[in-house]
Motif scaffolding. Structure first.
Motif: not given
Ligand SMILES: Cc1cc2nc3c(=O)[nH]c(=O)nc-3n(C[C@H](O)[C@H](O)[C@H](O)COP(=O)(O)O)c2cc1C
Ligand code: SF4
Ligand code: FES
Lengths: 437, 174
Positions: B98-113, B130-137
């Motif tokens: 969830t940190t800056l470069s990822c957030a700026m380059c599609g990370g937010r859309e990916l999380v929503e998806h 099966s799956f677990q979702l974790v936001g990391v730095q």
């Protein structure tokens, strides 16, 4: 520039010790063993190599701080924590050329007369920890490590030690505490690790890239190394470039190239042909630079002169679509999450900045906010905290407020007086924008 | 890539833990690397997480006894670091940067998806485990933004389509 640290990138089977040996690998180690430890340290001092982990401290000088007459063991630690946002260069070295790191660790250990060295690698890097383990096993099998290395009478063991998820463990004294099996709380300095380090013994902590330079200095000489870059800022440097550029990645260039050359020539410019708005020159801990400052040279002294720092060389590029409040907020979230909590200005301050920025982004910006942010940051910089993480959140946030203040003012102007007043709890207990973590 | 699933022991299976001879051997191998027993704490916890899937109170107790530390000391360390699971994780833990470069380059859309596809938020598991979702730095791979680490493996330059393919493949195996 000829590739030095990344010369193995693209070479078939580059990680194998046979490939490394064919390219002259471990010759630097042989050469070092034929010299006295002091002469090795002197060569590194003459090369003017400066630490690549963030602070740019002269490496030879750091080694010379280890007390000569200390009777007991001493330790070398290779810092492979690589956690500064925007930095991914050490991983690139390990991925393509792990023996370069092993050889650098060996030479540095010899220079400070350590017989045990640890490579502290961030817990997430499972693959790269395994690559290093394999390289160490290969090197030991060939007699480059272990008892009586190459018949020299020198003993050396290198162990890989995995962290477990904590940015602060990249800070050298937190790393030492963590290696000792404790929580990663930075230590108050002095004493410095060179005198009292891990297990209470003299310890040198160096970054992966710093140590990877050392075999080349041994092989090709200090003068050769010093001829790359410019005075006091010598040698090749790896730049990790991410964000809104066409070709993000790790680039090896001499210190002293301009950020313009890195961004526009090597990385192919800004995505979508947009305008460069701002960039972090050395990870998010470095004060931000505006698009107008792109002609500054990427080296330690030029960055310091421009009021920022080269840090780890992690360049994060932001184009004109970036909302600077959002950027500041993301940075604040990172440090609020990673503060170890020992010092009030860092623990509380990073949280407050995050709260204020979250609230501003949620449509409740108030006229006093930019100044409040600056005040909080002031209390957390310039030695007010145990370790530099206090500065690491304060400097980027205050630089964003100072350099992009109109964006903050616009946000305030766009907030209705009613919304400004309607604050359930101060500063903010409402929903978090962004990721909500 | 062939991301290895986590096979976590159920809570009732590890209320008390006794290390078998394989574990004892591995622990001894770790201990000889350090001048103090305490320094083996992080590596021993890694061994335990590999073996039992997570660090239960029973595991902490056993580690404390083996290293001559108090359980409180061990728990103090475990709680400081983010990578030790203190409850059984899902088979695949999706750690989204969830940190800056990822957030700026599609990370937010990916999380929503991901939230939409899995029907869970950060910190949650799918009901089938099966799956677990974790936001990391920042994962130290920013040039490949957006980045997701699944168990031990890195997946870079992702978009919704590529990630869906990865998840379909993992789902098929679990
Ligand atoms: C908060 C913080 C985080 C740091 N993270 C790292 C890191 O991930 N990797 C690293 O090599 N140095 C990191 N450092 C710098 C180290 O403390 C230390 O200065 C460095 O490893 C020394 O190596 P060098 O002299 O080779 O640069 C960090 C420093 C601070 C204050
Ligand atoms: S400045 Fe922050 S991270 Fe550093 S010791 Fe103090 S609280 Fe911990
Ligand atoms: S910002 Fe996502 S990996 Fe660094």
């Amino acid at each position: 520039m000829e590739a030095v640290l990344l010369r193995a990138r693209g070479v078939a089977d580059s990680r194998a010790i046979t490939t490394y040996l064919a390219a002259g690998g471990y010759e630097g180690w042989r050469k070092a063993l034929s010299m006295t430890p002091d002469a090795v340290t002197q060569a590194v001092t003459d090369s003017e190599l400066r630490g690549r982990g963030g602070a740019g401290f002269p490496t030879g000088r750091k080694w010379s701080f280890v007390p000569k007459d200390h009777p007991g063991p001493r330790y070398l630690i290779c810092n492979a924590d690589e956690s500064e946002p925007g930095t991914f260069k050490d991983r690139e070295i390990i991925e393509h050329d792990p023996h370069q790191v092993v050889e650098g660790v060996a030479i540095a250990s010899y220079a400070i007369k350590a017989t045990t060295a640890y490579i502290y690698i961030r817990g997430e890097f499972v693959r790269w920890a395994n690559i290093l383990e394999e390289a160490i096993t290969e090197a030991r099998a060939r007699g480059f490590l272990g008892r009586n290395v190459l018949g020299s009478g020198v003993d050396l063991d290198i162990w890989v030690h995995r962290g477990a998820g904590a940015y602060i463990c990249g800070e050298e004294t937190a790393l030492i505490e963590s290696l000792e099996g404790k929580r990663g709380f930075p230590r108050l300095k002095p004493p410095f690790p060179a005198v009292v380090g891990v297990f209470g013994k003299p310890t040198v902590v160096n970054n992966v890239e710093t140590l990877a330079c050392v075999p080349h200095i041994m092989n090709r000489g200090a003068a050769w190394f010093a001829s790359i870059g410019r005075p006091r800022n010598t040698g090749p440097k790896l730049f990790s470039v991410s964000g809104h550029v066409n070709r993000p990645g790790v680039y090896e260039l001499p210190l002293g190239v301009t950020f313009r050359e890195i961004i526009y020539e090597h990385c192919g410019g800004i995505r979508g042909g947009r305008k460069l708005k701002a960039f972090f020159p050395g990870g998010t801990s470095a004060p931000i630079m505006t698009g107008d400052e792109v002609d500054v040279q990427a080296d330690f002294d030029a960055c310091a002169q421009a009021g920022t720092m080269l840090g780890s060389g992690g360049i994060i590029v932001l184009d004109e679509t970036a909302d600077m409040l959002d950027v500041a907020d993301n940075v604040a979230h990172f440090y609020a999450h990673e503060s170890c909590g020992q010092c009030t200005p860092c623990r509380e301050g990073s949280d407050w900045c995050m709260d204020i920025l979250d609230r501003m982004l949620a449509g409740h910006a108030r006229p006093g906010d930019p100044d409040t942010l600056l005040r909080i940051c002031r209390f957390s910089s310039d030695g007010m905290t145990i370790c530099p993480l206090g500065d690491a959140y304060a400097l980027p946030i205050s630089s964003i407020v100072n350099k992009f203040r109109p964006e903050f003012e616009a946000r305030i102007a766009a907030t209705t007086p009613l919304a400004q007043k309607k604050l359930p709890v101060l500063p903010w207990a409402g929903p978090r924008p962004g990721f909500g973590v | 890539m062939s991301t290895r699933p986590v096979v976590a022991a159920r809570p009732e299976e590890i209320t008390t833990v006794t290390f078998d001879s394989t574990m004892e051997e591995r622990i001894a191998d770790v201990l000889r690397r350090y001048p103090t027993k305490r320094a083996a704490l992080l590596p021993v916890l890694w061994l335990c997480q590999e073996r039992y899937g997570w660090i239960s109170p029973g595991v902490m107790q056993a580690v404390a006894e083996r290293l001559g530390e108090s359980p409180a000391f061990v728990e103090g360390a475990v709680s400081f670091y983010t990578m030790y699971y203190t409850e059984p994780p899902a088979r695949y833990v999706l750690q989204v940067c969830t940190t800056l470069s990822c957030a700026m380059c599609g990370g937010r859309e990916l999380v929503e998806h991901l939230k939409g596809r899995l029907g869970i938020g950060f910190g949650e598991k799918t009901p089938d485990g099966s799956f677990q979702l974790v936001g990391v730095q920042c994962l130290g791979a920013c040039g490949g933004a957006p980045v997701v680490q699944i168990n031990d493996d890195y997946y870079e330059n992702l978009d919704a389509g590529r990630l869906d393919k990865v998840l379909d493949e993992l789902k098929g195996r679990s």
